[in-house]
Design a protein around this motif. Structure first.
Motif, PDB file in Angstrom:
ATOM      1  N   GLU A  73       0.835  -1.197   0.000  1.00 54.43           N
ATOM      2  CA  GLU A  73       0.000   0.000   0.000  1.00 54.43           C
ATOM      3  C   GLU A  73       0.874   1.253   0.000  1.00 54.43           C
ATOM      4  OE1 GLU A  73      -3.197   1.977   3.001  1.00 54.43           O
ATOM      5  OE2 GLU A  73      -3.394  -0.171   2.614  1.00 54.43           O
ATOM      6  N   HIS A  74       1.920   1.242   0.821  1.00 54.22           N
ATOM      7  CA  HIS A  74       2.861   2.363   0.862  1.00 54.22           C
ATOM      8  C   HIS A  74       3.608   2.495  -0.472  1.00 54.22           C
ATOM      9  CE1 HIS A  74       6.216   4.924   1.978  1.00 54.22           C
ATOM     10  NE2 HIS A  74       7.028   3.970   1.577  1.00 54.22           N
ATOM     11  N   TYR A  75       4.113   1.386  -0.974  1.00 53.72           N
ATOM     12  CA  TYR A  75       4.932   1.368  -2.198  1.00 53.72           C
ATOM     13  C   TYR A  75       4.145   1.882  -3.399  1.00 53.72           C
ATOM     14  CZ  TYR A  75       8.258  -0.534  -5.631  1.00 53.72           C
ATOM     15  OH  TYR A  75       9.167  -0.683  -6.643  1.00 53.72           O
ATOM     16  N   ASN A  76       2.886   1.468  -3.502  1.00 52.66           N
ATOM     17  CA  ASN A  76       2.079   1.834  -4.669  1.00 52.66           C
ATOM     18  C   ASN A  76       1.389   3.185  -4.555  1.00 52.66           C
ATOM     19  OD1 ASN A  76       2.598  -0.478  -6.192  1.00 52.66           O
ATOM     20  ND2 ASN A  76       1.035  -1.626  -5.095  1.00 52.66           N
ATOM     21  N   GLY A  77       1.178   3.687  -3.335  1.00 48.52           N
ATOM     22  CA  GLY A  77       0.381   4.884  -3.206  1.00 48.52           C
ATOM     23  C   GLY A  77       1.005   6.063  -2.494  1.00 48.52           C
ATOM     24  N   MET A  78       1.982   5.815  -1.605  1.00 45.76           N
ATOM     25  CA  MET A  78       2.463   6.918  -0.787  1.00 45.76           C
ATOM     26  C   MET A  78       3.941   7.247  -0.958  1.00 45.76           C
ATOM     27  SD  MET A  78       0.201   6.351   2.662  1.00 45.76           S
ATOM     28  CE  MET A  78       1.192   5.032   3.269  1.00 45.76           C
TER      29      MET A  78
END
Length: 70
Positions: free
Chosen positions: A53-58
């Motif tokens: 989630e962090h890698y793809n969005g933040m």
């Protein structure tokens, strides 16, 4: 080739670019996440899900001038 209902994801001639995105993800994952204390597969899966989630969005990738994709 099928193995446990899974299909291979790389090209038949072994193009190295086929795995570049996942190799990049796991390289960053190993650098950024303290995964060694995970005592179960479910806990490790949770760490990987959170990091995805962090890698793809933040995260702020260099090639996007440090802007998120979201």
């Amino acid at each position: 080739m099928l193995f446990n209902e899974m299909k291979q994801s790389i090209s038949h001639r072994g193009n190295c670019l086929d795995n570049a995105s996942i190799e990049s993800f796991f390289s960053h994952f190993k650098d950024d996440v303290d995964f060694k204390p995970a005592i179960s597969l479910a806990e490790l899966k949770g760490l990987a899900d959170d990091y995805m989630e962090h890698y793809n969005g933040m995260r702020k990738p260099w090639n996007l001038k440090k802007m998120t994709t979201a």
